[in-house]
Design a protein around this motif. Structure first.
Motif, PDB file in Angstrom:
ATOM      1  N   UNK A 298       0.837  -1.205   0.000  1.00 60.93           N
ATOM      2  CA  UNK A 298       0.000   0.000   0.000  1.00 60.93           C
ATOM      3  C   UNK A 298       0.874   1.259   0.000  1.00 60.93           C
ATOM      4  N   UNK A 299       1.925   1.246   0.785  1.00 56.40           N
ATOM      5  CA  UNK A 299       2.803   2.422   0.877  1.00 56.40           C
ATOM      6  C   UNK A 299       3.448   2.721  -0.480  1.00 56.40           C
ATOM      7  N   UNK A 300       3.944   1.670  -1.139  1.00 57.03           N
ATOM      8  CA  UNK A 300       4.581   1.867  -2.448  1.00 57.03           C
ATOM      9  C   UNK A 300       3.561   2.440  -3.440  1.00 57.03           C
ATOM     10  N   UNK A 301       2.370   1.842  -3.446  1.00 55.70           N
ATOM     11  CA  UNK A 301       1.333   2.291  -4.369  1.00 55.70           C
ATOM     12  C   UNK A 301       1.016   3.775  -4.138  1.00 55.70           C
ATOM     13  N   UNK A 302       0.830   4.143  -2.855  1.00 57.21           N
ATOM     14  CA  UNK A 302       0.486   5.529  -2.527  1.00 57.21           C
ATOM     15  C   UNK A 302       1.613   6.490  -2.923  1.00 57.21           C
ATOM     16  N   UNK A 303       2.843   6.049  -2.700  1.00 59.78           N
ATOM     17  CA  UNK A 303       3.990   6.902  -3.034  1.00 59.78           C
ATOM     18  C   UNK A 303       4.035   7.181  -4.538  1.00 59.78           C
ATOM     19  N   UNK A 304       3.835   6.127  -5.336  1.00 57.82           N
ATOM     20  CA  UNK A 304       3.859   6.297  -6.794  1.00 57.82           C
ATOM     21  C   UNK A 304       2.735   7.234  -7.225  1.00 57.82           C
TER      22      UNK A 304
ATOM     23  N   UNK B 124      -9.606  13.090 -11.491  1.00 61.22           N
ATOM     24  CA  UNK B 124      -8.949  12.226 -10.511  1.00 61.22           C
ATOM     25  C   UNK B 124      -8.326  13.120  -9.456  1.00 61.22           C
ATOM     26  N   UNK B 125      -7.742  12.511  -8.452  1.00 55.69           N
ATOM     27  CA  UNK B 125      -7.129  13.332  -7.413  1.00 55.69           C
ATOM     28  C   UNK B 125      -5.885  12.647  -6.876  1.00 55.69           C
ATOM     29  N   UNK B 126      -5.214  13.313  -5.957  1.00 58.14           N
ATOM     30  CA  UNK B 126      -3.997  12.743  -5.401  1.00 58.14           C
ATOM     31  C   UNK B 126      -4.111  12.489  -3.917  1.00 58.14           C
ATOM     32  N   UNK B 127      -3.281  11.610  -3.361  1.00 57.75           N
ATOM     33  CA  UNK B 127      -3.380  11.241  -1.949  1.00 57.75           C
ATOM     34  C   UNK B 127      -3.331  12.452  -1.023  1.00 57.75           C
ATOM     35  N   UNK B 128      -2.433  13.395  -1.248  1.00 62.84           N
ATOM     36  CA  UNK B 128      -2.322  14.512  -0.310  1.00 62.84           C
ATOM     37  C   UNK B 128      -3.584  15.375  -0.324  1.00 62.84           C
ATOM     38  N   UNK B 129      -4.124  15.592  -1.525  1.00 61.08           N
ATOM     39  CA  UNK B 129      -5.339  16.395  -1.641  1.00 61.08           C
ATOM     40  C   UNK B 129      -6.523  15.695  -0.976  1.00 61.08           C
TER      41      UNK B 129
ATOM     42  N   UNK C  60       3.535  10.765  -6.289  1.00 56.02           N
ATOM     43  CA  UNK C  60       4.586  11.306  -7.159  1.00 56.02           C
ATOM     44  C   UNK C  60       3.975  11.770  -8.482  1.00 56.02           C
ATOM     45  N   UNK C  61       3.103  10.920  -9.055  1.00 56.05           N
ATOM     46  CA  UNK C  61       2.453  11.274 -10.314  1.00 56.05           C
ATOM     47  C   UNK C  61       1.614  12.534 -10.145  1.00 56.05           C
ATOM     48  N   UNK C  62       0.925  12.603  -9.011  1.00 59.46           N
ATOM     49  CA  UNK C  62       0.049  13.738  -8.698  1.00 59.46           C
ATOM     50  C   UNK C  62       0.877  15.016  -8.558  1.00 59.46           C
ATOM     51  N   UNK C  63       1.950  14.928  -7.767  1.00 63.89           N
ATOM     52  CA  UNK C  63       2.796  16.089  -7.525  1.00 63.89           C
ATOM     53  C   UNK C  63       3.449  16.567  -8.822  1.00 63.89           C
ATOM     54  N   UNK C  64       3.784  15.602  -9.710  1.00 62.47           N
ATOM     55  CA  UNK C  64       4.438  15.952 -10.969  1.00 62.47           C
ATOM     56  C   UNK C  64       3.447  16.519 -11.983  1.00 62.47           C
ATOM     57  N   UNK C  65       2.146  16.507 -11.632  1.00 62.21           N
ATOM     58  CA  UNK C  65       1.148  17.106 -12.502  1.00 62.21           C
ATOM     59  C   UNK C  65       0.659  16.215 -13.617  1.00 62.21           C
ATOM     60  N   UNK C  66       0.862  14.897 -13.503  1.00 63.69           N
ATOM     61  CA  UNK C  66       0.401  13.974 -14.548  1.00 63.69           C
ATOM     62  C   UNK C  66      -1.094  13.678 -14.426  1.00 63.69           C
TER      63      UNK C  66
END
Ligand SMILES: Nc1ncnc2c1ncn2[C@@H]1O[C@H](COP(=O)(O)OP(=O)(O)OP(=O)(O)O)[C@@H](O)[C@H]1O
Ligand SMILES: [Mg+2]
Lengths: 272, 280
Positions: free
Chosen positions: B40-46, B61-66, B49-55
């Protein structure tokens, strides 16, 4: 002599089987009595009604004719005067050895809590399971499971013990040891026993009297008094008189099997 | 001769077995949890990362931090989700508890006695094989837009899986054990108490877990269809206005409840199944 613990008079049982026009005569007017403290073995070809007879005695099956009297009372349904030792141990998998041996007494409701605990331990010791009290059936060998099965039946203090091929599922070596053990236990408890088996040597080794059932229809065929002195040891099985008696009984069973077409069927099956 | 030649063999293996209870390492004892958590941690990190990089397009869709930020504000700072969570929780708990309270005893009754089973079987089969969602408009019509209809929908969703599993558990009780009980003069109540109930425990738990899953679907679908509160309503609202962070926050709440209650049930089951010999 005191009154018999089991008196069967003309006990008959038919089964109607789906898709067969004629009923199976599993038992045809079987009369038999088992005396107080006597050890009787029933042998006979497969399908001759041994299990049916035992189940009727246990009250698990209704007979269609005749009467079955246990410890002086007509039987109709299971009773506190008897206990059954099954071929498969039928232990509650979620109970320990202690809990399983206690189970029969809990259902019989004849002893109070303290007595049940005391008797449970006593019969666990008697069958040699001391130290395995807290194991579950899944952690016991087949032979040990049968010891639990036997202890559960003995602990309810029945008038008669009904045993249906209790050692059939065990390997040959364990079976021999269990036979010797059963005789030791029987000597200490002096119960009346009706014991069904396939093995003629087992029957002759254990019994005071061997009853031979015939088949199609299942019926009483003959009986043999076995008066080898007790206590008996396993070396008795090599005694020439023991072998001679086994031969006599085997002759009768073979004759029955042949008459019923069982043996002929085996011969033709065996041919390539 | 044989004995001597045996003795002459070099001692390649230890003569004595080691008589120490084997202890399992911390990892061995918790491997399923640890592997699961790592994955789960690896999945969330990836994902992050995609979210933060703006992909990831914020509109769809949304990102974990948001999502986490929205969840936190919705529950603790702004508190605008609390009312909906509370409404759904009431719906779900009432419906699920009623379904359990009726499903287990009725399942036992119908599993044990043939006559009532024969009478009710056609209805149970019909209800169970029809997707429960077709009844939702009807139930809303009968019970209104508020709490009542939602509770009924959850109840109907959870009830049948519980009922059918309990029935199956009772009916598959080992005949050999029942025969042994009868031979020792067991009453019907004895048989039930000492054999049927203990051997049905795994089925009851499976029923409750399925009921839980269906009940959660029921509560979301019910609120989604009609009314103006509850997690289901909020999901619909969030989707209509492209508030993907809110939508995912709701999804995570539902998933969290499902996982939590399911884990609790598993604990209960393990408590009752301690007698099973361990097979790793
Ligand atoms: N429940 C039943 N329904 C129909 N027929 C049965 C039933 N039980 C036994 N029978 C029939 O009754 C006959 C006697 O069966 P039983 O099981 O008593 O034989 P058995 O002597 O114990 O045989 P085995 O030595 O193989 O155990 C058989 O022909 C069997 O097919
Ligand atoms: Mg038999």
């Amino acid at each position: 002599m005191t009154t018999p613990k089991l008196i069967a008079k003309d006990v008959s049982k038919v089964f109607w089987i789906e898709g067969e026009d004629k009923p199976v005569h599993a038992l045809d007017h079987v009369s038999l009595s088992v005396g107080d403290g006597e050890f009787v073995c029933i042998v006979g070809p497969s399908g001759c009604g041994k299990t049916t007879f035992l189940n009727i005695a246990a009250g698990l099956l209704k007979h269609d004719g005749g009467s079955m009297e246990i410890a002086g009372n007509l039987s109709n349904g299971p009773g506190r005067d008897r206990a059954v030792v099954f071929q498969q141990a039928r232990l509650l998998p979620w109970r320990t050895t202690f809990g399983n041996v206690r189970y029969g007494m809990e259902l019989h409701r004849r002893f109070d809590e303290a007595q049940m605990d005391e008797r449970t331990q006593r019969f666990i010791d008697l069958v040699g399971l001391n130290g395995a009290e807290r194991r579950h059936p899944g952690e016991l060998s087949g032979g040990m499971q049968q010891r639990v099965n036997l202890a559960r039946a003995l602990a309810v203090d029945p008038e008669i013990l009904l045993m249906d091929e209790p050692f059939a599922a065990l390997d040959a070596q364990t079976r021999e040891f269990m036979q010797a053990e059963l005789l030791r236990i029987w000597r200490e408890t002096r119960k009346t026993v009706m014991f069904v088996t396939h093995q003629i040597d087992e029957a002759v080794f254990l019994a005071d009297r061997v009853v031979v059932f015939g088949t199609k229809p299942g019926r009483f065929k003959a009986e043999f008094k076995v008066d080898f002195p007790r206590p008996r040891t396993l070396s008795l099985k090599r005694d020439p008189r023991f072998l001679a008696l086994m031969d006599d009984i085997w002759g009768l069973i073979e004759e029955e099997a042949q008459r019923a077409g069982l043996l002929h069927a085996y011969e033709t099956e065996a041919r390539p | 001769m044989t004995v001597q030649s045996l003795q002459a063999e070099p001692a390649a293996v230890a003569a004595q077995p080691v008589l120490v209870r084997p202890t399992k390492s911390f990892y061995k004892r918790n491997d399923s949890f640890m592997v699961g958590a790592a994955s789960v941690i690896v999945f969330t990190a990836v994902w992050e990362a995609l979210w933060a990089a703006g992909f990831i397009n914020e509109l769809f869709f949304s990102g974990p931090s948001a999502i986490f930020a929205r969840l936190y504000s919705g529950l603790f700072t702004r508190g605008d989700m609390l009312e909906h969570v509370w409404f759904s929780a009431q719906n779900f708990l009432s419906g699920f508890l009623i379904a359990t309270a009726l499903g287990i005893p009725l399942g036992i009754l119908l599993g044990w006695y043939r006559a009532p089973r024969l009478v009710l079987d056609p209805f149970i089969t019909a209800f169970y094989s029809t997707p429960r969602i077709v009844f939702v408009p009807l139930i809303i019509m009968w019970f209104g837009l508020g709490l009542g209809s939602k509770v009924v929908i959850v109840f109907m969703s959870a009830f049948f899986p519980i009922l059918l599993n309990v029935m199956a558990g009772v009916r598959t009780t080992d005949d050999q054990l029942l025969g042994a009980g009868r031979a020792f003069c067991a009453t019907q109540w004895d048989l039930f108490r000492t054999i049927v109930l203990p051997s049905s425990v795994p089925f009851i738990i499976v029923g409750l877990r399925q009921g839980l899953a269906h009940g959660l679907i029921g509560v979301v679908v019910g609120e989604f269809f009609a009314g103006s509160s509850g997690i289901g309503y909020l999901i619909g609202e969030a989707a209509n206005s492209f508030k993907t962070d809110l939508l995912f926050a709701c999804v995570f709440i539902v998933a969290g409840v499902g996982i939590g209650v399911s884990a609790l049930l598993q604990q209960i089951e393990q408590h009752f199944q301690r007698w099973r010999p361990a097979n790793n």
